[in-house]
Design a protein around this motif. Structure first.
Motif, mmCIF file in Angstrom:
data_model
loop_
_atom_site.group_PDB
_atom_site.id
_atom_site.type_symbol
_atom_site.label_atom_id
_atom_site.label_comp_id
_atom_site.label_asym_id
_atom_site.label_seq_id
_atom_site.Cartn_x
_atom_site.Cartn_y
_atom_site.Cartn_z
ATOM 1 N N ASN A 179 0.236 -3.313 12.555
ATOM 2 C CA ASN A 179 0.856 -4.601 12.836
ATOM 3 C C ASN A 179 2.353 -4.452 12.655
ATOM 4 O O ASN A 179 2.818 -3.876 11.664
ATOM 5 N N GLU A 180 3.104 -4.983 13.613
ATOM 6 C CA GLU A 180 4.549 -4.774 13.627
ATOM 7 C C GLU A 180 5.269 -6.115 13.644
ATOM 8 O O GLU A 180 4.866 -7.044 14.329
ATOM 9 N N ASP A 181 6.341 -6.198 12.871
ATOM 10 C CA ASP A 181 7.155 -7.409 12.862
ATOM 11 C C ASP A 181 8.601 -7.003 12.653
ATOM 12 O O ASP A 181 9.048 -6.774 11.523
ATOM 13 N N GLY A 182 9.323 -6.851 13.756
ATOM 14 C CA GLY A 182 10.722 -6.444 13.661
ATOM 15 C C GLY A 182 10.848 -5.043 13.092
ATOM 16 O O GLY A 182 10.275 -4.093 13.610
ATOM 17 N N ARG A 183 11.588 -4.923 12.003
ATOM 18 C CA ARG A 183 11.799 -3.604 11.391
ATOM 19 C C ARG A 183 10.612 -3.154 10.523
ATOM 20 O O ARG A 183 10.612 -2.028 10.018
ATOM 21 N N PHE A 184 9.649 -4.017 10.344
ATOM 22 C CA PHE A 184 8.534 -3.744 9.438
ATOM 23 C C PHE A 184 7.247 -3.480 10.212
ATOM 24 O O PHE A 184 6.887 -4.247 11.100
ATOM 25 N N THR A 185 6.580 -2.380 9.858
ATOM 26 C CA THR A 185 5.295 -2.046 10.448
ATOM 27 C C THR A 185 4.332 -1.677 9.336
ATOM 28 O O THR A 185 4.683 -0.895 8.443
ATOM 29 N N VAL A 186 3.130 -2.230 9.405
ATOM 30 C CA VAL A 186 2.107 -1.860 8.438
ATOM 31 C C VAL A 186 1.017 -1.096 9.183
ATOM 32 O O VAL A 186 0.606 -1.495 10.278
ATOM 33 N N PHE A 187 0.603 0.010 8.586
ATOM 34 C CA PHE A 187 -0.459 0.840 9.133
ATOM 35 C C PHE A 187 -1.646 0.805 8.177
ATOM 36 O O PHE A 187 -1.476 0.885 6.958
ATOM 37 N N LEU A 188 -2.842 0.724 8.764
ATOM 38 C CA LEU A 188 -4.053 0.723 7.962
ATOM 39 C C LEU A 188 -4.976 1.835 8.423
ATOM 40 O O LEU A 188 -5.323 1.926 9.599
ATOM 41 N N ASN A 189 -5.366 2.687 7.485
ATOM 42 C CA ASN A 189 -6.326 3.754 7.752
ATOM 43 C C ASN A 189 -7.560 3.458 6.899
ATOM 44 O O ASN A 189 -7.614 3.780 5.720
ATOM 45 N N LYS A 190 -8.541 2.816 7.520
ATOM 46 C CA LYS A 190 -9.711 2.363 6.764
ATOM 47 C C LYS A 190 -10.536 3.522 6.236
ATOM 48 O O LYS A 190 -11.092 3.455 5.141
ATOM 49 N N SER A 191 -10.654 4.566 7.003
ATOM 50 C CA SER A 191 -11.483 5.692 6.551
ATOM 51 C C SER A 191 -10.893 6.341 5.306
ATOM 52 O O SER A 191 -11.622 6.801 4.427
ATOM 53 N N ALA A 192 -9.570 6.355 5.223
ATOM 54 C CA ALA A 192 -8.907 6.927 4.054
ATOM 55 C C ALA A 192 -8.630 5.880 2.982
ATOM 56 O O ALA A 192 -8.126 6.208 1.908
ATOM 57 N N LYS A 193 -8.909 4.611 3.288
ATOM 58 C CA LYS A 193 -8.594 3.502 2.389
ATOM 59 C C LYS A 193 -7.114 3.573 1.981
ATOM 60 O O LYS A 193 -6.763 3.554 0.794
ATOM 61 N N HIS A 194 -6.286 3.636 2.996
ATOM 62 C CA HIS A 194 -4.849 3.828 2.788
ATOM 63 C C HIS A 194 -4.069 2.867 3.677
ATOM 64 O O HIS A 194 -4.393 2.656 4.843
ATOM 65 N N LEU A 195 -3.033 2.339 3.078
ATOM 66 C CA LEU A 195 -2.158 1.366 3.740
ATOM 67 C C LEU A 195 -0.721 1.846 3.562
ATOM 68 O O LEU A 195 -0.370 2.387 2.500
ATOM 69 N N SER A 196 0.107 1.685 4.588
ATOM 70 C CA SER A 196 1.506 2.037 4.403
ATOM 71 C C SER A 196 2.396 1.013 5.092
ATOM 72 O O SER A 196 2.006 0.399 6.087
ATOM 73 N N LEU A 197 3.567 0.842 4.526
ATOM 74 C CA LEU A 197 4.591 -0.050 5.089
ATOM 75 C C LEU A 197 5.784 0.799 5.488
ATOM 76 O O LEU A 197 6.319 1.549 4.665
ATOM 77 N N HIS A 198 6.184 0.700 6.744
ATOM 78 C CA HIS A 198 7.351 1.406 7.251
ATOM 79 C C HIS A 198 8.474 0.411 7.503
ATOM 80 O O HIS A 198 8.235 -0.640 8.150
ATOM 81 N N ILE A 199 9.652 0.750 7.036
ATOM 82 C CA ILE A 199 10.827 -0.084 7.275
ATOM 83 C C ILE A 199 11.847 0.773 8.008
ATOM 84 O O ILE A 199 12.309 1.805 7.497
#
Lengths: 113, 113
Positions: free
Chosen positions: A57-77
Motif C-alpha cells: 500500500n502506497e501513500d505519497g512518500r510512504f509505502t508499506v509492504f506485507l509478506n504474510k508467509s514470512a510474517k513480516h511488515l516493512s515501511l519504506h520512506i
C-alpha cells in the motif's frame, strides 16, 4: 510474549535516502496492520495501513509492504526528510469482539540533514 | 476540530492517592481506548469502550476503572496509586471497531512516588 516485534530500536538515515523500518509478527490471526508515527510529547498519529489481503500500500512518500508467509511488515520512506525524525510504531490487529491492536516497541528514526 | 483531548498533561501522585485522567473527543466516535506506554515498550490496552454505557477490560486493567456515560467522555480512574502505575497514558478513539485507525490524545505523564 511479544507478538509484534520491532527489532531495531533506532535507525539513522541521510536526508534524501530511503528509510526502511521493519516489523515481524507471530500471530497468524492478525488481519490488519498499521504504522503510527510519534513525536516527543505528542500522541501517536496514524501514518499508513494495509489489509492482510494486500501485499503493498502506497501513500505519497510512504509505502508499506506485507509478506504474510514470512510474517513480516516493512515501511519504506522515500525520500527521507528531517521532519520524518520520530518514533515509528508498527501495530497489528485482530477482531475479538473489538479491534484488538497489538503494538510493537517502536523504532526511533533520525534523518540527518 | 480538537480531536482527542486529555487532561492533565503531567501529574505526580503519592502512593495510595487517587486521581482521574480525563479524556474527551469531539469526533462522535463510538470506540474509545486507554493505553499505557512504559519506557522501551509498546502501548498496552488498559480498557476500551464500544459506546456509551459499555466498557470492557483490555490487557492490563488491574488498578484502574473507567466509565462511559456519554459518547464524548471516557475518564480513567486510579483508586490507589502504586509506583508500577508510573507511565505515560494515552486515550484514543476510532469511528468503528474494525480495520480503522485510532486518533490519540497528547498523553498524560504520570509519576507515582
Amino acid at each position: 510474549d511479544q507478538q509484534v516485534k520491532q527489532n531495531s530500536p533506532s535507525l539513522s538515515v541521510q536526508e534524501g535516502r530511503i528509510s526502511i523500518l521493519n516489523c515481524d509478527y507471530t500471530n497468524s490471526m492478525f488481519d490488519y496492520f498499521l504504522w503510527y508515527k510519534k513525536y516527543p510529547a505528542e500522541g501517536p498519529t496514524f501514518l499508513i495501513s494495509i489489509s492482510s489481503i494486500k501485499d503493498k500500500n502506497e501513500d505519497g512518500r510512504f509505502t508499506v509492504f506485507l509478506n504474510k508467509s514470512a510474517k513480516h511488515l516493512s515501511l519504506h520512506i522515500v525520500p527521507s526528510q528531517p521532519g520524518d525524525s520520530a518514533v515509528y510504531f508498527c501495530a497489528a490487529s485482530e477482531y475479538r469482539g473489538y479491534q484488538k491492536v497489538t503494538f510493537g516497541t517502536g523504532t526511533k528514526l533520525q534523518v540527518i540533514p | 476540530n480538537a480531536g482527542v483531548t486529555q487532561t492533565p498533561k503531567f501529574r505526580i501522585l503519592k502512593i495510595g492517592q487517587s486521581m482521574t485522567l480525563q479524556c474527551t473527543q469531539d469526533m462522535n466516535h463510538n470506540y474509545m481506548y486507554w493505553y499505557r506506554q512504559d519506557p522501551g515498550m509498546g502501548l498496552k490496552l488498559i480498557y476500551y469502550s464500544v459506546g456509551a454505557g459499555i466498557t470492557d477490560k483490555g490487557e492490563v486493567p488491574n488498578g484502574y476503572n473507567v466509565s462511559r456515560s456519554t459518547t464524548e467522555d471516557f475518564p480513567l480512574r486510579l483508586e490507589l496509586a502504586a509506583p508500577s502505575q508510573t507511565s505515560v497514558y494515552f486515550c484514543a478513539s476510532s469511528p468503528q471497531g474494525v480495520n480503522t485507525e485510532a486518533f490519540f490524545g497528547q498523553g498524560t505523564r504520570l509519576t507515582v512516588v
